[in-house]
Write a protein that holds these residues in place. Structure first.
Motif, short mmCIF file in Angstrom:
data_model
loop_
_atom_site.label_atom_id
_atom_site.label_comp_id
_atom_site.label_asym_id
_atom_site.label_seq_id
_atom_site.Cartn_x
_atom_site.Cartn_y
_atom_site.Cartn_z
N ASN A 69 -0.09 -1.35 11.48
CA ASN A 69 -0.42 -2.65 9.95
C ASN A 69 -1.31 -1.50 9.30
OD1 ASN A 69 -1.14 -5.05 8.42
ND2 ASN A 69 -2.89 -5.63 9.87
N CYS A 70 -0.55 -1.12 8.67
CA CYS A 70 -1.18 0.18 7.30
C CYS A 70 -0.51 0.08 6.37
CB CYS A 70 -1.06 0.66 7.89
SG CYS A 70 -2.10 2.46 7.55
N TYR A 85 2.07 -4.43 6.38
CA TYR A 85 0.58 -4.18 5.88
C TYR A 85 0.25 -5.44 5.23
CZ TYR A 85 -2.52 -2.45 2.16
OH TYR A 85 -3.53 -1.84 1.78
N ASP A 86 -0.74 -6.62 5.64
CA ASP A 86 -1.08 -7.29 5.26
C ASP A 86 -2.00 -7.13 3.96
OD1 ASP A 86 -0.29 -8.12 7.77
OD2 ASP A 86 -1.86 -7.84 8.36
N ASN A 87 -1.86 -6.49 3.60
CA ASN A 87 -2.83 -6.62 2.16
C ASN A 87 -2.21 -7.27 0.77
OD1 ASN A 87 -4.66 -6.53 -0.43
ND2 ASN A 87 -5.27 -4.81 0.52
N THR A 116 -7.34 -3.71 7.69
CA THR A 116 -6.32 -3.58 6.91
C THR A 116 -6.74 -2.24 6.20
OG1 THR A 116 -6.21 -5.06 6.12
CG2 THR A 116 -5.61 -3.69 4.63
#
Length: 264
Positions: free
Chosen positions: A61-62, A81-83, A37
Motif C-alpha cells: 500500500n504505497c 495507493y490509498d491517497n 500512506t
C-alpha cells in the motif's frame, strides 16, 4: 548485485533506500504500509518481487516514483495507493518499468491515473492495471512513452504522443489515442459494456492503429477516427456490429474494404 529479504515495513523502507544498483528485494507474503500512506522515490535500478507466485499474497500500500533512467522490475505483487491525490506508480525521464504477474490499483474515489508515464517505457506481462470499471478514469496514462503488453488487462489506457504494442490483451471501458500516437495489436478484446458516455475506441490527431483480431463484448460499439488512420483485419465482432465514425481526413480500411461511415 545482492538479494535483500524483507518481512516488515521498516525493512522494506530501509531496503529501498540502502540497496545498491541492480539489487533484488524479496518480500515475504503479507501487507506492507497498511497503517500509513507512503510515497517512495526509487532512484536506483532494482528488482522488487513477492516471495510467491500468487500476486495477491504480497500487497504494497504505497505510491512509487521511478526517477531518471532507472530500470525497475516488479514481480508477484499487488500494489495499491490509498491517497486521493497521486498515482500508484509514476515514471519520468527515461525510466523503464517491467511488470510480471503484477496487479496495480488505487482507491476508486480518486480521479488520478493508476499509472502515469512521461518519457518512459512500460512492459506488462500477465499483469492487471485496474481502476473503477464503471468510471471514466484511466488506469494507464502515457505521454511521450512506449508500452508493451502481453496477456495483460488495462482499464481505459490513454496514449498521448505514445506508442503501444498489445498482444493477447484485454481493455475495459475504452481505449484512447491522441497526438501522433501509434497502436499495433494482435488479439485485442475490449469490454466497454460499462461505458455509456463516450467512444469505445477513440483515435485522433494524426494517430495510427494497425492490428489483427479485435473483439468487442458490447453490442454496436463506436469506433471514432479523426484525422488519423485505422487498419484492421479479422474482426471477431463482425463489421456489422461495429459503428464507425470518421472524417474525410482519415483513412479506415477493415479487411481490405472501407466500412460504412455513420458520421455521414
Amino acid at each position: 548485485m545482492k538479494t535483500i529479504n524483507v518481512q516488515s515495513d521498516r525493512e522494506f523502507f530501509n531496503a529501498i533506500n540502502t540497496a545498491d544498483n541492480c539489487d533484488t528485494i524479496v518480500l515475504k507474503s503479507g501487507e506492507y504500509f497498511s497503517s500509513e500512506t507512503m510515497f517512495l522515490s526509487i532512484k536506483k535500478s532494482l528488482t522488487i518481487k513477492g516471495q510467491y507466485a500468487n500476486a495477491k499474497a504480497t500487497k504494497i500500500n504505497c505510491g512509487l516514483f521511478f526517477g531518471e533512467n532507472t530500470t525497475v522490475i516488479l514481480e508477484n505483487l499487488l500494489l495499491t495507493y490509498d491517497n486521493e491525490k497521486g498515482n500508484t506508480l509514476a515514471l519520468y525521464d527515461g525510466a523503464k518499468l517491467y511488470c510480471n504477474n503484477v496487479i496495480v490499483n488505487r482507491t476508486n474515489e480518486s480521479s488520478w491515473d493508476t499509472i502515469y508515464s512521461s518519457n518512459s517505457f512500460i512492459s506488462l506481462k500477465n499483469s492487471d492495471i485496474q481502476a473503477d470499471r464503471q468510471r471514466n478514469i484511466s488506469s494507464l496514462s502515457l505521454e511521450n512513452s512506449q508500452l508493451m503488453s502481453v496477456k495483460s488487462n488495462i482499464h481505459l489506457p490513454l496514449l498521448v504522443n505514445s506508442t503501444a504494442y498489445l498482444k493477447d490483451s484485454f481493455i475495459s471501458y475504452s481505449i484512447v489515442l491522441k497526438k501522433n500516437s501509434n497502436l499495433s495489436f494482435i488479439n485485442l478484446a475490449i469490454d466497454s459494456t460499462q461505458n455509456n458516455e463516450s467512444s469505445d475506441f477513440y483515435v485522433e490527431g494524426e494517430s495510427t492503429v494497425n492490428g489483427d483480431n479485435l473483439d468487442f463484448s458490447k453490442n454496436e460499439p463506436f469506433i471514432d477516427v479523426l484525422n488519423s488512420n485505422f487498419e484492421g483485419n479479422d474482426f471477431f465482432a463482425g463489421l456489422d456490429k461495429v459503428r464507425w465514425r470518421y472524417d474525410t481526413n482519415s483513412n479506415v480500411i477493415i479487411d481490405g474494404t472501407e466500412p460504412f461511415n455513420n458520421n455521414l
